[in-house]
Design an enzyme around this catalytic site. Structure first.
Site, PDB file in Angstrom:
ATOM      1  N   ARG A 174      -6.386  12.035  -5.275  1.00  0.00           N
ATOM      2  CA  ARG A 174      -7.411  11.335  -4.979  1.00  0.00           C
ATOM      3  C   ARG A 174      -8.639  12.294  -4.884  1.00  0.00           C
ATOM      4  O   ARG A 174      -9.670  11.941  -5.325  1.00  0.00           O
ATOM      5  CB  ARG A 174      -7.031  10.747  -3.616  1.00  0.00           C
ATOM      6  CG  ARG A 174      -8.330  10.147  -3.024  1.00  0.00           C
ATOM      7  CD  ARG A 174      -8.591   8.523  -3.526  1.00  0.00           C
ATOM      8  NE  ARG A 174      -9.670   8.114  -2.865  1.00  0.00           N
ATOM      9  CZ  ARG A 174     -11.086   8.080  -3.179  1.00  0.00           C
ATOM     10  NH1 ARG A 174     -11.396   9.319  -4.140  1.00  0.00           N
ATOM     11  NH2 ARG A 174     -11.903   7.602  -2.493  1.00  0.00           N
TER      12      ARG A 174
ATOM     13  N   TYR B 272     -15.499 -10.706   0.147  1.00  0.00           N
ATOM     14  CA  TYR B 272     -16.160  -9.364  -0.254  1.00  0.00           C
ATOM     15  C   TYR B 272     -17.228  -9.413  -1.076  1.00  0.00           C
ATOM     16  O   TYR B 272     -18.231  -8.917  -0.982  1.00  0.00           O
ATOM     17  CB  TYR B 272     -15.028  -8.389  -0.830  1.00  0.00           C
ATOM     18  CG  TYR B 272     -14.074  -7.906   0.110  1.00  0.00           C
ATOM     19  CD1 TYR B 272     -14.391  -6.879   1.131  1.00  0.00           C
ATOM     20  CD2 TYR B 272     -12.733  -8.619   0.135  1.00  0.00           C
ATOM     21  CE1 TYR B 272     -13.265  -6.433   2.185  1.00  0.00           C
ATOM     22  CE2 TYR B 272     -11.867  -8.024   1.004  1.00  0.00           C
ATOM     23  CZ  TYR B 272     -12.262  -7.167   2.057  1.00  0.00           C
ATOM     24  OH  TYR B 272     -11.102  -6.712   2.901  1.00  0.00           O
TER      25      TYR B 272
ATOM     26  N   ARG C 233      -2.898   7.167   1.385  1.00  0.00           N
ATOM     27  CA  ARG C 233      -3.409   8.274   1.959  1.00  0.00           C
ATOM     28  C   ARG C 233      -2.256   9.036   2.912  1.00  0.00           C
ATOM     29  O   ARG C 233      -2.768  10.137   3.181  1.00  0.00           O
ATOM     30  CB  ARG C 233      -4.609   7.993   2.598  1.00  0.00           C
ATOM     31  CG  ARG C 233      -5.877   7.980   1.888  1.00  0.00           C
ATOM     32  CD  ARG C 233      -7.030   7.109   2.440  1.00  0.00           C
ATOM     33  NE  ARG C 233      -6.589   5.757   2.805  1.00  0.00           N
ATOM     34  CZ  ARG C 233      -7.605   4.667   3.332  1.00  0.00           C
ATOM     35  NH1 ARG C 233      -8.892   5.043   3.352  1.00  0.00           N
ATOM     36  NH2 ARG C 233      -7.145   3.467   3.391  1.00  0.00           N
TER      37      ARG C 233
ATOM     38  N   ASP D 169      -6.945  -2.292  -7.390  1.00  0.00           N
ATOM     39  CA  ASP D 169      -7.696  -2.680  -6.441  1.00  0.00           C
ATOM     40  C   ASP D 169      -7.781  -4.121  -6.521  1.00  0.00           C
ATOM     41  O   ASP D 169      -7.975  -4.737  -7.775  1.00  0.00           O
ATOM     42  CB  ASP D 169      -8.951  -2.005  -6.078  1.00  0.00           C
ATOM     43  CG  ASP D 169      -8.997  -2.469  -4.486  1.00  0.00           C
ATOM     44  OD1 ASP D 169      -8.220  -2.014  -3.512  1.00  0.00           O
ATOM     45  OD2 ASP D 169      -9.786  -3.376  -4.086  1.00  0.00           O
TER      46      ASP D 169
ATOM     47  N   ARG E 178       0.892  -1.319   0.013  1.00  0.00           N
ATOM     48  CA  ARG E 178      -0.079   0.033   0.136  1.00  0.00           C
ATOM     49  C   ARG E 178       0.934   1.166   0.125  1.00  0.00           C
ATOM     50  O   ARG E 178       0.513   2.320   0.507  1.00  0.00           O
ATOM     51  CB  ARG E 178      -0.920   0.161   1.191  1.00  0.00           C
ATOM     52  CG  ARG E 178      -2.035  -1.080   1.157  1.00  0.00           C
ATOM     53  CD  ARG E 178      -3.355  -0.533   0.309  1.00  0.00           C
ATOM     54  NE  ARG E 178      -4.267  -1.604   0.398  1.00  0.00           N
ATOM     55  CZ  ARG E 178      -5.522  -1.544   1.029  1.00  0.00           C
ATOM     56  NH1 ARG E 178      -5.689  -0.324   1.734  1.00  0.00           N
ATOM     57  NH2 ARG E 178      -6.472  -2.220   0.766  1.00  0.00           N
TER      58      ARG E 178
HETATM   59  O1  CP3 Z   1       0.037  -1.203  -2.569  1.00  0.00           O
HETATM   60  C1  CP3 Z   1      -0.367  -0.315  -3.335  1.00  0.00           C
HETATM   61  O2  CP3 Z   1      -0.030   0.713  -3.021  1.00  0.00           O
HETATM   62  C2  CP3 Z   1      -1.400  -0.622  -4.682  1.00  0.00           C
HETATM   63  C3  CP3 Z   1      -2.657  -0.555  -4.492  1.00  0.00           C
HETATM   64  C4  CP3 Z   1      -3.517  -1.221  -3.600  1.00  0.00           C
HETATM   65  C5  CP3 Z   1      -4.632  -1.044  -3.219  1.00  0.00           C
HETATM   66  N1  CP3 Z   1      -5.416  -1.977  -2.737  1.00  0.00           N
HETATM   67  C6  CP3 Z   1      -5.202   0.591  -3.398  1.00  0.00           C
HETATM   68  C7  CP3 Z   1      -6.177   0.813  -2.182  1.00  0.00           C
HETATM   69  C8  CP3 Z   1      -3.335  -2.847  -3.275  1.00  0.00           C
HETATM   70  C9  CP3 Z   1      -2.185  -3.908  -3.631  1.00  0.00           C
HETATM   71  C10 CP3 Z   1      -4.666  -3.069  -2.834  1.00  0.00           C
HETATM   72  C11 CP3 Z   1      -5.046  -4.488  -2.384  1.00  0.00           C
HETATM   73  C12 CP3 Z   1      -6.239  -4.773  -1.465  1.00  0.00           C
HETATM   74  N2  CP3 Z   1      -7.307  -4.214  -1.739  1.00  0.00           N
HETATM   75  C13 CP3 Z   1      -6.492  -5.746  -0.660  1.00  0.00           C
HETATM   76  C14 CP3 Z   1      -5.236  -6.808  -0.486  1.00  0.00           C
HETATM   77  C15 CP3 Z   1      -4.354  -6.194   0.307  1.00  0.00           C
HETATM   78  C16 CP3 Z   1      -4.308  -5.811   1.754  1.00  0.00           C
HETATM   79  O3  CP3 Z   1      -4.104  -4.662   1.908  1.00  0.00           O
HETATM   80  O4  CP3 Z   1      -5.213  -6.440   2.508  1.00  0.00           O
HETATM   81  C17 CP3 Z   1      -7.624  -5.617   0.076  1.00  0.00           C
HETATM   82  C18 CP3 Z   1      -8.316  -6.763   0.958  1.00  0.00           C
HETATM   83  C19 CP3 Z   1      -8.510  -4.674  -1.037  1.00  0.00           C
HETATM   84  C20 CP3 Z   1      -9.744  -4.350  -0.604  1.00  0.00           C
HETATM   85  C21 CP3 Z   1      -9.886  -3.021  -0.058  1.00  0.00           C
HETATM   86  N3  CP3 Z   1      -9.569  -1.639  -0.964  1.00  0.00           N
HETATM   87  C22 CP3 Z   1     -10.417  -2.508   1.013  1.00  0.00           C
HETATM   88  C23 CP3 Z   1     -10.915  -3.389   2.140  1.00  0.00           C
HETATM   89  C24 CP3 Z   1     -10.481  -1.170   0.886  1.00  0.00           C
HETATM   90  C25 CP3 Z   1     -10.874  -0.120   2.032  1.00  0.00           C
HETATM   91  C26 CP3 Z   1      -9.914  -0.132   3.326  1.00  0.00           C
HETATM   92  C27 CP3 Z   1      -9.203   1.141   3.307  1.00  0.00           C
HETATM   93  O5  CP3 Z   1      -7.764   1.280   3.374  1.00  0.00           O
HETATM   94  O6  CP3 Z   1      -9.747   2.409   2.728  1.00  0.00           O
HETATM   95  C28 CP3 Z   1      -9.610  -0.797  -0.168  1.00  0.00           C
HETATM   96  C29 CP3 Z   1      -9.613   0.788  -0.703  1.00  0.00           C
HETATM   97  C30 CP3 Z   1      -8.188   1.141  -1.015  1.00  0.00           C
HETATM   98  N4  CP3 Z   1      -7.487   0.205  -2.038  1.00  0.00           N
HETATM   99  C31 CP3 Z   1      -7.707   2.288  -0.853  1.00  0.00           C
HETATM  100  C32 CP3 Z   1      -6.131   2.315  -1.592  1.00  0.00           C
HETATM  101  C33 CP3 Z   1      -5.337   3.293  -1.666  1.00  0.00           C
HETATM  102  C34 CP3 Z   1      -7.915   3.356   0.119  1.00  0.00           C
HETATM  103  C35 CP3 Z   1      -9.017   4.050  -0.673  1.00  0.00           C
HETATM  104  C36 CP3 Z   1      -8.965   5.491  -0.826  1.00  0.00           C
HETATM  105  O7  CP3 Z   1      -7.717   6.040  -1.274  1.00  0.00           O
HETATM  106  O8  CP3 Z   1     -10.128   6.354  -0.877  1.00  0.00           O
END
Ligand code: CP3
Length: 348
Positions: free
Chosen positions: A41, A154, A32, A78, A28
């Site tokens: 964003r 999910y 943010r 994602d 990640r």
């Molecule tokens: O690593 C990186 O920088 C690449 C981008 C990336 C995102 N999600 C961007 C993201 C990667 C590799 C993921 C994987 C992901 N997404 C996983 C597996 C890895 C982990 O961290 O467990 C999972 C379970 C998801 C599903 C997901 N996406 C959830 C549950 C959420 C909400 C929780 C949160 O952190 O807000 C997201 C949103 C998300 N995906 C964000 C980002 C940067 C935040 C949203 C935003 O910026 O508005």
């Protein structure tokens, strides 16, 4: 040496060569905690609009590389783009996380389309091509997908839950219906990963964030087997594809996961026991991890000690320095700088 063949420490370690200074990136890493991410964003509109806009997505993929010169960039996207391409409704509510139409009964599962519309994912491939073109040849580009179990949790619940109870219940009560979801995600993830390789990804990572919540029999059926099928499906087309697995919380089952799936590397969380991991996991594959993201928020001497622990525990073997899970939004950028400096100064 041409640009295309310049060596990449991140790829070299996966090819079997321990690095004196371990290559480094963060799960990640685009996110943010970076002011420049928050700025893009806000401009992009919805979260999926950001993922599917190659200008913005390429920019946020490169932001952490410019700041910290990591050894790998991970494509900004994602894991839930696969359900989206399967025609499911996927939304991200600010402050609440993902919302999907729940697939929690056999009748609803029967409506699931078997084939993703890959055209919907074309912006991701375009982002990969743009990032690869701009990236220093010594820096690797990581493509990824969610493991079928984690994506299915999910899809079934329609949102994140504390214990993924809805997916676990569907799998116990209606294993055939649940298997159909898993099979659909397996087949489409293979195609998705192959296209990411074609668009310029050097390495693939499969995120199974919720693997550790399963008892051993279910872990075998819903995490290990589907991941193994993805690895085999990708390697049937690209035999030397380098793949890292992340079965978060798999603990004592990690050696089996590694052997059964055929991954080249495994991401470990901070709960891992060092001697057990060295003897039973790192002896076979690359270990990636496993700094506690809270130590990174804390900073100071606690962070230095936590960084040194990871290096002491694992840098004698093949290691990719990383966190044990994603960086959290409240992490100070200065603490990331402190960590990078300390890892870069290490010679093992
Ligand atoms: O690593 C990186 O920088 C690449 C981008 C990336 C995102 N999600 C961007 C993201 C990667 C590799 C993921 C994987 C992901 N997404 C996983 C597996 C890895 C982990 O961290 O467990 C999972 C379970 C998801 C599903 C997901 N996406 C959830 C549950 C959420 C909400 C929780 C949160 O952190 O807000 C997201 C949103 C998300 N995906 C964000 C980002 C940067 C935040 C949203 C935003 O910026 O508005």
């Amino acid at each position: 040496m041409t640009q295309a063949t310049a060596t990449k420490p991140f790829v070299d370690v996966l090819a079997g060569h321990r690095q004196t200074t371990p290559p480094l990136w963060m799960m990640r890493q685009a996110g943010r905690y970076l002011p420049e991410y928050r700025e893009i964003r806000a401009k992009a509109g919805g979260f999926l609009d950001l993922c599917f806009n190659p200008d913005f997505a390429a920019e946020v993929t490169l932001q952490p590389i410019r700041r910290f010169n990591f050894d790998a960039a991970i494509i900004f996207s994602d894991i839930l783009v696969i359900p989206f391409a399967l025609g499911r409704s996927v939304r991200f509510e600010v402050g609440e996380g993902p919302r999907l139409d729940p697939l929690d009964t056999p009748d609803k599962v029967a409506t699931l389309s078997p084939e993703a519309d890959m055209a919907k994912l074309e912006p991701v491939f375009e982002t990969l091509r743009r990032v690869r073109a701009q990236l220093d040849p010594r820096i690797a580009l990581i493509g990824f997908c969610g493991a079928p179990w984690t994506v299915a949790t999910y899809m079934v619940a329609g949102q994140g839950t504390p214990d993924q109870g809805p997916a676990r219940m569907l799998a116990y009560r209606h294993p055939e219906a649940f298997q159909k979801i898993i099979d659909t995600v397996v087949e489409n993830s293979i195609q998705y990963l192959l296209r990411q390789l074609k668009a310029g990804a050097d390495v693939l990572q499969i995120f199974d964030t919720w693997a550790g919540i399963l008892p051993p029999r279910e872990f075998q059926r819903w995490s290990v087997e589907p991941t193994k099928r993805i690895v085999e499906g990708v390697r049937a087309q690209v035999p030397d594809a380098r793949i890292i697995g992340f079965p978060r919380g798999a603990g004592a089952q990690l050696p089996h996961y590694v052997e059964a799936t055929g991954v080249n590397g495994v991401s470990i969380d901070w709960g891992a026991e060092p001697a057990f991991i060295r003897d039973n996991v790192q002896s076979k594959v690359v270990v990636q991890g496993n700094l506690d993201p809270l130590a990174l928020i804390a900073g100071g001497a606690a962070l230095d000690r936590a960084v040194d622990d990871v290096l002491e525990n694992y840098a004698g073997g093949r290691l990719i320095f990383n966190l044990g899970h994603g960086i959290q939004p409240e992490t100070p950028v200065a603490h990331v700088e402190q960590m990078v400096k300390r890892v870069r100064a290490f010679r093992g």
